[in-house]
Design a protein around this motif. Structure first.
Motif, short mmCIF file in Angstrom:
data_model
loop_
_atom_site.label_atom_id
_atom_site.label_comp_id
_atom_site.label_asym_id
_atom_site.label_seq_id
_atom_site.Cartn_x
_atom_site.Cartn_y
_atom_site.Cartn_z
N ARG A 80 0.83 -1.21 0.00
CA ARG A 80 0.00 0.00 0.00
C ARG A 80 0.87 1.27 0.00
N SER A 81 1.93 1.26 0.83
CA SER A 81 2.82 2.43 0.88
C SER A 81 3.57 2.60 -0.44
N MET A 82 4.01 1.49 -1.01
CA MET A 82 4.76 1.56 -2.27
C MET A 82 3.87 2.12 -3.38
N ALA A 83 2.60 1.72 -3.38
CA ALA A 83 1.68 2.23 -4.41
C ALA A 83 1.58 3.75 -4.29
N TRP A 84 1.51 4.24 -3.07
CA TRP A 84 1.43 5.69 -2.88
C TRP A 84 2.69 6.36 -3.40
N LEU A 85 3.83 5.73 -3.09
CA LEU A 85 5.11 6.32 -3.49
C LEU A 85 5.29 6.37 -5.00
N VAL A 86 4.98 5.27 -5.67
CA VAL A 86 5.35 5.21 -7.09
C VAL A 86 4.18 5.31 -8.06
N GLU A 87 2.93 5.24 -7.57
CA GLU A 87 1.81 5.21 -8.51
C GLU A 87 0.78 6.30 -8.27
N ARG A 88 1.04 7.20 -7.31
CA ARG A 88 -0.06 8.09 -6.94
C ARG A 88 -0.43 9.10 -8.01
N GLU A 89 0.41 9.25 -9.03
CA GLU A 89 0.07 10.15 -10.14
C GLU A 89 -0.58 9.39 -11.31
N GLU A 90 -0.69 8.07 -11.16
CA GLU A 90 -1.22 7.29 -12.28
C GLU A 90 -2.75 7.33 -12.29
N THR A 91 -3.31 7.13 -13.46
CA THR A 91 -4.78 7.20 -13.61
C THR A 91 -5.48 6.11 -12.80
N TRP A 92 -4.78 4.99 -12.60
CA TRP A 92 -5.43 3.86 -11.95
C TRP A 92 -5.29 3.87 -10.43
N TYR A 93 -4.62 4.88 -9.89
CA TYR A 93 -4.25 4.83 -8.47
C TYR A 93 -5.46 4.70 -7.54
N ALA A 94 -6.51 5.48 -7.80
CA ALA A 94 -7.68 5.44 -6.90
C ALA A 94 -8.27 4.04 -6.85
N GLN A 95 -8.35 3.41 -8.02
CA GLN A 95 -8.91 2.06 -8.08
C GLN A 95 -8.05 1.06 -7.31
N ARG A 96 -6.73 1.15 -7.52
CA ARG A 96 -5.84 0.23 -6.81
C ARG A 96 -5.85 0.51 -5.32
N GLN A 97 -5.84 1.78 -4.94
CA GLN A 97 -5.78 2.11 -3.52
C GLN A 97 -6.96 1.49 -2.77
N ALA A 98 -8.13 1.50 -3.40
CA ALA A 98 -9.31 0.93 -2.75
C ALA A 98 -9.11 -0.57 -2.50
N VAL A 99 -8.52 -1.25 -3.48
CA VAL A 99 -8.27 -2.69 -3.33
C VAL A 99 -7.24 -2.94 -2.23
N LEU A 100 -6.17 -2.12 -2.23
CA LEU A 100 -5.10 -2.30 -1.25
C LEU A 100 -5.60 -1.99 0.16
N ASP A 101 -6.41 -0.95 0.28
CA ASP A 101 -6.98 -0.60 1.59
C ASP A 101 -7.84 -1.74 2.11
#
Lengths: 223, 223
Positions: free
Chosen positions: A115-136
């Protein structure tokens, strides 16, 4: 001899106590063992001298006489075996505490780090909100199971142990997310652990090191 | 008493030996300890009876008399402490082998599991190719560091140990990716370990269990 650990010269968390040397500092404080710290820049960590100590070029390491160790879980276990206070003396209870050490590092930490890595390296990507929900949700499921087991006990299995220590350091990585607070017994568990004088001493020591490095102009390594 | 472990009734890997009971079976075979297996459906794993044994509702667990354990790393460590053959007797060498156990589960396995999870849940997403490249690179970097440390040695630190056992089970999860084969010494390390008679016996036992369940019409749990 005084054992020597390694830590970031200038921690990327800016002194929040989330780097893995904190686990070792805390364990050392719990057992009353003095220690020294060798600070490393990100560059130092990838040099042959440090790679000889830590094959993956990370911190922390631990040196005591002719023993050199890497992996925070192994170092905490070593301290818990050498000193009283971090593992029960009963053989079965001792193994159950060790099971909680592995659970912290192999079952609870990986989805939190992902979850932290996704924030670090993907938070500007279009898919981030969708992935963050899954990771949360994945993190929440694990924490729900942990909360269910802890119930209204103070610690995971009997007295405070190295298993609680590692689990709390893992949960602290979620500090800014608010997810731990959704489980009131887990929030109380973290508060209970971080109120321990040994935790407080360890926290202040790493914070002082960060402040000194920052004021001397050292730069944080890439996390 | 004969210890009892739990395993999937019908392994989601269809008998490839990648489920975590394989670690325990292999360790038990290495030390020559007979065991029994209780097979669980995905539904069984989430029932209160199993959650009392495993707070996260997974396999494997280990029961021996009045000791009940979860976490494959802890179970392997328990077996290695009770029987000769999986940990050196010298105190420092023993701790270094334990450090490799933690390295396998906390440093090498997480990026490998993240890569597998992405394939499972994101392979139809538009962003999958981009993420897969990042995840592959992360795995490759870890394996490069591991390969650098192993060099031309047979095992990670001296004789075969529980550290090698866990590391090999982690690398086997990359089997279908071809990434391990990019590092010839790691491929040889895996081949050397899986050629051990104890591994072969453990592998055949889990394969036989899968075949029996599949022919009886049991369905695999969601991975």
């Amino acid at each position: 001899m005084t054992p020597i650990i390694t830590a970031f010269e200038c921690s990327p968390d800016r002194g929040k106590g989330l780097a893995r040397d904190m686990r070792i500092r805390w364990a050392l404080e719990e057992v009353g063992q003095a220690y020294e710290v060798r600070f490393l820049s990100f560059r130092d960590m990838k040099q042959p001298e440090h790679l000889a100590l830590h094959p993956f070029g990370q911190i922390p390491t631990y040196e005591d006489g002719d023993l050199a160790l890497f992996e925070s879980g192994a170092i905490v276990l070593h301290l818990a075996e050498r000193h009283a206070g971090l593992l029960p003396t009963d053989a079965n209870a001792r193994m159950r505490a060790i099971a909680w050490m592995f659970a912290a590092l192999n079952t609870v930490e990986p989805p939190i780090v992902e979850r932290s890595m996704a924030w670090l390296v993907e938070r500007e990507e279009t898919w981030y909100a969708q992935r963050q929900a899954v990771l949360d949700e994945r993190v929440r499921r694990r924490l729900g199971e942990l909360s269910g087991r802890l119930g209204d006990a103070d610690w995971l299995d009997g007295d405070f142990s190295a298993g609680d220590l590692l689990m709390v350091t893992v949960l602290l990585r979620l500090q800014s997310s608010g997810i731990v607070d959704e489980f009131s017994n887990l929030a109380a568990f973290v508060a209970r652990a971080t109120a321990r004088p040994a935790y407080q001493r360890a926290f202040q020591a790493q914070l002082a090191a960060f402040r000194q490095a920052a004021s001397a102009g050292a730069s944080s390594p890439a996390p």
